[in-house]
Write a protein that holds these residues in place. Structure first.
Motif, short mmCIF file in Angstrom:
data_model
loop_
_atom_site.label_atom_id
_atom_site.label_comp_id
_atom_site.label_asym_id
_atom_site.label_seq_id
_atom_site.Cartn_x
_atom_site.Cartn_y
_atom_site.Cartn_z
N ASN A 174 2.46 4.04 -5.09
CA ASN A 174 3.13 2.52 -4.52
C ASN A 174 4.78 2.21 -4.09
O ASN A 174 6.33 2.92 -5.26
N PRO A 204 0.43 -0.89 -0.03
CA PRO A 204 -0.10 0.34 -0.14
C PRO A 204 0.77 1.03 -0.44
O PRO A 204 1.97 1.22 -0.08
N LYS A 205 0.53 2.39 -0.09
CA LYS A 205 0.51 3.54 -0.08
C LYS A 205 1.40 3.61 1.33
O LYS A 205 1.75 3.41 2.21
N GLU A 210 -0.21 4.46 4.67
CA GLU A 210 -1.15 3.50 4.90
C GLU A 210 -0.14 2.20 5.28
O GLU A 210 -1.63 1.41 5.88
N SER A 222 -1.24 -4.01 7.75
CA SER A 222 -1.12 -3.75 6.34
C SER A 222 -0.23 -5.06 5.05
O SER A 222 -0.20 -5.58 4.50
#
Length: 471
Positions: A219, A93-94, A97, A102
């Protein structure tokens, strides 16, 4: 399951004419599964797992000749879309984030996707010697790029990878090289010889949409894939791709985060080392490089200063090709003079040990590069040398050892100007010898010996420069 639907319609397909361009049932089955994986139904973990399971079964139970059927059926493009979707699905994820949970989910996804890629590549490998699957190379050409990007994204040790995901990604990369009959990643990218076209252009084309000012941080793996891939390609191949690699390298180096600046400067340094000077001088590219790197010298980060100075030292010979001294009048001031002047300005008041060591580590290289022209900076060099010799630099004494090396080089290159500085330099060296001799236990014996030896060598050179006045 879409697999059953694809089997049911296989008999109907057999009666269709080869020139028909209608999408095959197999292609439709792949599309439905991808929609389940990326559409609204993909929100649940069970839904994604079921879609991946169906995709694996569809790949496993489809014959090679149907999986890689020709362009008329569009299967190579369908497989390319499958590979791109899976690579995007497993992407981290970014940065904002990407937190603990995650990252764990990304690693799990990557391991699942990697197993699917292994099945797909295994299908290609088993059909390598088969005559019934001539379209295998076409399919491989469409699959290689996305699979390569996936493998590099998850094979490097990063926050979004786990031991399992890295192992699977490395297996994918190994099998990809095997099916493409390449002995190394470099050969995969640039081809076996200079005449053979490699896949570097294709990989850069896939990365390009994500390497612009607006999207390159979406990314966090893209910059690492670009940097790692770039550094696999060397002379003479890299020069053909200069227009593709220079803008992203400058973009990454111009970021506000130190780690991205360092990564960008590494990319620029690789370009400087592996692109001929004539190509860098064309269109004034070398000046663009110089100014982009020079501006980082104002950042007080020792890791960044380290890579910047190394890059500049390799850039100076190219810059000086455009400045030819014709022997009439004074030699023009060079970029090396400009950088050394700024370094000395920063060194004089600097109190942070890591920065002092970084500056001192590269000072001898600047003196060697300038030679006799070091006299332009002699006054400031003298102040820096004396100031640094007075300060204890920790057990390794790296800064003082490098400053002694610098002093010796300065005296050798500028010996006619040394005799007038005899008293000042002699006092500084004798004071250093006394400090080292009186040091009871802070400095290890090998370091002490090295300091005493370097200081003695400087005294000998100083004596020669002053016609024996030291004695």
């Amino acid at each position: 399951m879409e697999l059953d639907g694809a089997r049911e319609t296989s008999a109907q397909e057999g009666s269709s004419l080869p020139e028909e361009r209608s999408p095959s049932a197999l292609g439709q089955a792949f599309s439905k599964i991808l929609h389940r994986l990326t559409g609204r139904d993909a929100r649940g973990v069970k839904g994604r797992a079921a879609a991946l399971q169906d995709l694996g079964a569809l790949i496993e139970h489809t014959e090679c000749d149907r999986l890689f059927e020709g362009e008329l059926r569009g299967m190579p493009q369908v497989l390319e879309q499958v590979a791109k979707t899976l690579e995007t699905y497993a992407a981290p994820p970014k940065e904002e984030e990407g937190r603990g949970d995650s990252h764990c989910q990304v690693a799990e996804k990557a391991a699942e996707v990697g197993l699917l890629f292994l099945k797909l590549l295994g299908k290609i490998e088993t059909s390598k010697n088969s005559l019934v699957c001539p379209a295998r190379k076409t399919g491989l050409r469409h699959l290689a790029g996305p699979i390569y990007i996936f493998a590099i994204t998850h094979s490097l040790e990063q926050p979004w990878t786990s031991l399992r995901s890295r192992e699977v990604a490395r297996e994918v990369l190994t099998l990809l090289l095997q099916v493409t009959e390449c002995g190394s990643v470099a050969e995969f990218l640039h081809g076996k010889n200079e005449d053979e076209k490699g896949r570097f252009t294709m990989i850069m084309g896939l990365l390009k949409p994500s390497l612009n000012k607006e999207s390159w941080k979406s990314n966090p793996a893209i910059k690492l894939v670009f940097s790692w891939t770039l550094q696999q390609v060397t002379r003479p191949w890299l020069t053909h791709h200069l227009e593709r690699i220079l803008p992203p390298s400058l973009l990454i180096s111009d970021d506000y985060q130190t780690e991205n600046k360092i990564l960008g400067v590494h990319c620029l340094h690789h370009i400087v080392l592996n692109v001929p000077a004539a190509d860098l001088l064309q269109y004034n590219r070398v000046q663009v490089l110089y100014h982009a790197i020079f501006n980082h010298l104002y950042t007080p980060e020792h890791d960044l200063i380290q890579v910047v100075l190394l890059c500049l030292l390799d850039l100076f010979p190219i810059l000086e090709k455009a400045q030819q001294w014709k022997g009439d009048g004074a030699r023009p001031t060079t970029h090396c003079d400009e950088v050394l002047q700024l370094i000395l300005t920063h060194m004089e008041p600097e109190h942070r040990l890591l920065l002092r060591r970084t500056y001192a580590r590269h000072l001898p290289a600047f003196v060697k590069r300038l030679g006799i022209l070091t006299v332009r900076h002699l006054r400031r060099l003298e102040r820096v040398i004396i100031g640094y010799l007075e300060v204890y630099d920790g057990p390794e004494e790296e800064a003082r050892l490098k400053i002694l090396e610098t002093l010796k080089l300065v005296m050798q290159h500028t010996w006619p100007r040394v005799s007038c500085r005899l008293v000042v330099l002699l006092k500084a060296l004798l004071k250093l010898l006394c400090d080292v001799a009186r040091d009871p236990n802070l400095t290890p014996e090998p370091v002490k010996s090295a300091l005493l030896q370097e200081a003695t060598d400087c005294l000998i050179v100083l004596d020669h420069c002053s016609q024996g006045q030291v004695k």
